[in-house]
Design a protein around this motif. Sequence first.
Motif, PDB file in Angstrom:
ATOM      1  N   VAL A  44     -49.540  39.146 -26.714  1.00  0.00           N
ATOM      2  CA  VAL A  44     -49.291  37.714 -26.878  1.00  0.00           C
ATOM      3  C   VAL A  44     -48.577  37.530 -28.223  1.00  0.00           C
ATOM      4  CG1 VAL A  44     -50.325  35.416 -27.053  1.00  0.00           C
ATOM      5  CG2 VAL A  44     -51.358  37.130 -25.536  1.00  0.00           C
ATOM      6  N   PRO A  45     -47.255  37.350 -28.189  1.00  0.00           N
ATOM      7  CA  PRO A  45     -46.509  37.190 -29.437  1.00  0.00           C
ATOM      8  C   PRO A  45     -46.618  35.763 -29.976  1.00  0.00           C
ATOM      9  CG  PRO A  45     -45.011  37.114 -27.582  1.00  0.00           C
ATOM     10  CD  PRO A  45     -46.389  37.363 -27.019  1.00  0.00           C
ATOM     11  N   PHE A  46     -46.381  35.616 -31.267  1.00  0.00           N
ATOM     12  CA  PHE A  46     -46.378  34.282 -31.872  1.00  0.00           C
ATOM     13  C   PHE A  46     -45.451  34.288 -33.077  1.00  0.00           C
ATOM     14  CE2 PHE A  46     -49.722  36.663 -33.938  1.00  0.00           C
ATOM     15  CZ  PHE A  46     -49.511  36.400 -35.284  1.00  0.00           C
ATOM     16  N   GLU A  47     -45.025  33.078 -33.451  1.00  0.00           N
ATOM     17  CA  GLU A  47     -44.181  32.887 -34.618  1.00  0.00           C
ATOM     18  C   GLU A  47     -44.820  31.818 -35.496  1.00  0.00           C
ATOM     19  OE1 GLU A  47     -39.669  31.363 -35.509  1.00  0.00           O
ATOM     20  OE2 GLU A  47     -40.035  32.638 -33.758  1.00  0.00           O
ATOM     21  N   VAL A  48     -44.897  32.072 -36.784  1.00  0.00           N
ATOM     22  CA  VAL A  48     -45.478  31.117 -37.727  1.00  0.00           C
ATOM     23  C   VAL A  48     -44.481  29.988 -37.957  1.00  0.00           C
ATOM     24  CG1 VAL A  48     -46.363  30.795 -40.067  1.00  0.00           C
ATOM     25  CG2 VAL A  48     -46.848  32.923 -38.837  1.00  0.00           C
ATOM     26  N   VAL A  49     -44.957  28.740 -37.813  1.00  0.00           N
ATOM     27  CA  VAL A  49     -44.089  27.584 -38.051  1.00  0.00           C
ATOM     28  C   VAL A  49     -44.524  26.794 -39.274  1.00  0.00           C
ATOM     29  CG1 VAL A  49     -43.289  27.354 -35.677  1.00  0.00           C
ATOM     30  CG2 VAL A  49     -45.373  26.171 -36.386  1.00  0.00           C
ATOM     31  N   HIS A  50     -45.748  27.041 -39.754  1.00  0.00           N
ATOM     32  CA  HIS A  50     -46.230  26.401 -40.982  1.00  0.00           C
ATOM     33  C   HIS A  50     -47.244  27.327 -41.629  1.00  0.00           C
ATOM     34  CE1 HIS A  50     -47.427  23.363 -43.836  1.00  0.00           C
ATOM     35  NE2 HIS A  50     -48.686  23.622 -43.557  1.00  0.00           N
ATOM     36  N   GLY A  51     -47.064  27.607 -42.910  1.00  0.00           N
ATOM     37  CA  GLY A  51     -47.956  28.529 -43.601  1.00  0.00           C
ATOM     38  C   GLY A  51     -47.422  29.940 -43.490  1.00  0.00           C
ATOM     39  N   ARG A  52     -48.341  30.912 -43.574  1.00  0.00           N
ATOM     40  CA  ARG A  52     -47.915  32.312 -43.448  1.00  0.00           C
ATOM     41  C   ARG A  52     -49.066  33.140 -42.907  1.00  0.00           C
ATOM     42  NH1 ARG A  52     -48.843  35.929 -48.158  1.00  0.00           N
ATOM     43  NH2 ARG A  52     -50.351  34.844 -49.427  1.00  0.00           N
ATOM     44  N   LEU A  53     -48.717  34.228 -42.274  1.00  0.00           N
ATOM     45  CA  LEU A  53     -49.693  35.148 -41.711  1.00  0.00           C
ATOM     46  C   LEU A  53     -50.064  36.171 -42.778  1.00  0.00           C
ATOM     47  CD1 LEU A  53     -51.235  36.469 -39.365  1.00  0.00           C
ATOM     48  CD2 LEU A  53     -49.141  37.677 -38.800  1.00  0.00           C
ATOM     49  N   ASP A  54     -51.337  36.238 -43.104  1.00  0.00           N
ATOM     50  CA  ASP A  54     -51.851  37.261 -44.012  1.00  0.00           C
ATOM     51  C   ASP A  54     -53.287  37.544 -43.597  1.00  0.00           C
ATOM     52  OD1 ASP A  54     -52.682  38.977 -45.977  1.00  0.00           O
ATOM     53  OD2 ASP A  54     -51.874  37.787 -47.627  1.00  0.00           O
ATOM     54  N   ALA A  78     -55.859  37.587 -46.436  1.00  0.00           N
ATOM     55  CA  ALA A  78     -56.104  36.334 -47.142  1.00  0.00           C
ATOM     56  C   ALA A  78     -55.580  35.190 -46.290  1.00  0.00           C
ATOM     57  CB  ALA A  78     -55.415  36.356 -48.511  1.00  0.00           C
ATOM     58  N   PRO A  79     -56.301  34.848 -45.215  1.00  0.00           N
ATOM     59  CA  PRO A  79     -55.814  33.806 -44.306  1.00  0.00           C
ATOM     60  C   PRO A  79     -55.536  32.492 -45.037  1.00  0.00           C
ATOM     61  CG  PRO A  79     -57.798  34.842 -43.450  1.00  0.00           C
ATOM     62  CD  PRO A  79     -57.608  35.352 -44.840  1.00  0.00           C
ATOM     63  N   GLU A  80     -54.416  31.911 -44.721  1.00  0.00           N
ATOM     64  CA  GLU A  80     -54.023  30.644 -45.324  1.00  0.00           C
ATOM     65  C   GLU A  80     -54.455  29.513 -44.395  1.00  0.00           C
ATOM     66  OE1 GLU A  80     -49.767  28.679 -46.095  1.00  0.00           O
ATOM     67  OE2 GLU A  80     -50.125  30.508 -47.269  1.00  0.00           O
ATOM     68  N   PRO A  81     -55.386  28.654 -44.847  1.00  0.00           N
ATOM     69  CA  PRO A  81     -55.843  27.551 -43.991  1.00  0.00           C
ATOM     70  C   PRO A  81     -54.669  26.669 -43.563  1.00  0.00           C
ATOM     71  CG  PRO A  81     -57.206  27.731 -45.960  1.00  0.00           C
ATOM     72  CD  PRO A  81     -56.029  28.647 -46.158  1.00  0.00           C
ATOM     73  N   GLY A  82     -54.731  26.215 -42.332  1.00  0.00           N
ATOM     74  CA  GLY A  82     -53.695  25.328 -41.813  1.00  0.00           C
ATOM     75  C   GLY A  82     -52.461  26.023 -41.287  1.00  0.00           C
ATOM     76  N   THR A  83     -52.470  27.334 -41.221  1.00  0.00           N
ATOM     77  CA  THR A  83     -51.306  28.045 -40.684  1.00  0.00           C
ATOM     78  C   THR A  83     -51.165  27.731 -39.199  1.00  0.00           C
ATOM     79  OG1 THR A  83     -51.469  29.818 -42.313  1.00  0.00           O
ATOM     80  CG2 THR A  83     -50.283  30.315 -40.286  1.00  0.00           C
ATOM     81  N   ARG A  84     -49.971  27.333 -38.822  1.00  0.00           N
ATOM     82  CA  ARG A  84     -49.677  26.961 -37.435  1.00  0.00           C
ATOM     83  C   ARG A  84     -48.690  27.959 -36.848  1.00  0.00           C
ATOM     84  NH1 ARG A  84     -52.798  23.231 -35.168  1.00  0.00           N
ATOM     85  NH2 ARG A  84     -51.083  22.569 -33.860  1.00  0.00           N
ATOM     86  N   VAL A  85     -48.871  28.270 -35.573  1.00  0.00           N
ATOM     87  CA  VAL A  85     -48.000  29.210 -34.884  1.00  0.00           C
ATOM     88  C   VAL A  85     -47.546  28.630 -33.549  1.00  0.00           C
ATOM     89  CG1 VAL A  85     -49.089  31.222 -35.963  1.00  0.00           C
ATOM     90  CG2 VAL A  85     -49.895  30.433 -33.737  1.00  0.00           C
ATOM     91  N   VAL A  86     -46.430  29.132 -33.069  1.00  0.00           N
ATOM     92  CA  VAL A  86     -45.971  28.834 -31.717  1.00  0.00           C
ATOM     93  C   VAL A  86     -46.114  30.124 -30.924  1.00  0.00           C
ATOM     94  CG1 VAL A  86     -43.993  28.240 -30.262  1.00  0.00           C
ATOM     95  CG2 VAL A  86     -44.414  26.987 -32.374  1.00  0.00           C
ATOM     96  N   VAL A  87     -46.797  30.023 -29.789  1.00  0.00           N
ATOM     97  CA  VAL A  87     -47.046  31.190 -28.938  1.00  0.00           C
ATOM     98  C   VAL A  87     -45.790  31.501 -28.132  1.00  0.00           C
ATOM     99  CG1 VAL A  87     -48.487  32.115 -27.077  1.00  0.00           C
ATOM    100  CG2 VAL A  87     -49.496  30.606 -28.813  1.00  0.00           C
ATOM    101  N   GLY A  88     -45.444  32.777 -28.097  1.00  0.00           N
ATOM    102  CA  GLY A  88     -44.312  33.226 -27.300  1.00  0.00           C
ATOM    103  C   GLY A  88     -44.756  33.574 -25.882  1.00  0.00           C
ATOM    104  N   ALA A  89     -43.836  34.072 -25.082  1.00  0.00           N
ATOM    105  CA  ALA A  89     -44.147  34.451 -23.706  1.00  0.00           C
ATOM    106  C   ALA A  89     -44.936  35.766 -23.693  1.00  0.00           C
ATOM    107  CB  ALA A  89     -42.871  34.600 -22.897  1.00  0.00           C
ATOM    108  N   PRO A  90     -46.163  35.761 -23.173  1.00  0.00           N
ATOM    109  CA  PRO A  90     -46.956  36.989 -23.095  1.00  0.00           C
ATOM    110  C   PRO A  90     -46.306  37.997 -22.140  1.00  0.00           C
ATOM    111  CG  PRO A  90     -48.331  35.049 -22.771  1.00  0.00           C
ATOM    112  CD  PRO A  90     -46.906  34.602 -22.691  1.00  0.00           C
TER     113      PRO A  90
END
Length: 137
Positions: free
Chosen positions: A55-65, A68-80
């Motif tokens: 299940v792929p995803f792309e970060v649209v707000h915040g960053r993936l870590d 050290a998870p960044e609260p409020g990080t938003r992603v858009v899910v790609g085509a599984p």
Amino acid sequence: MIAIESKLTNRELDLAELQGALERLDFTLGGNWEYDRGCFDKRLDGEKQTVWLRVPFEVVHGRLDPDAPEPGTRVVVGAPFVLRHLYNPGDDHAAEFYTLGALVNQFQAPIDPDAAVADADVTKAKEVLQEVEAAFA
């Protein structure tokens, strides 16, 4: 590789919520993540570890870590999709030595990184994906 239709494709979600739901279903964050994208993977064939639902995803707000998870990080899910990698059994006897750190790369590249996927594996992937979708209904 076979793409699977999903109600989650192109849906924006909170990363922590997505990750929590997927981890409860035995998905893990794939090792090739970047700060702006990644994939959650679930092996579908037990210990063989050759058939995966991704299940792929792309970060649209915040960053993936993951450390050290960044609260409020938003992603858009790609085509599984479901994929199958074929490997030679055992260690790579032509492993390369690296001068820095004296590390050995003992893992082989797949014989076929995009091997044919059995219908039964596609069916299983769709069933697992339905469980994921139900968590966000």
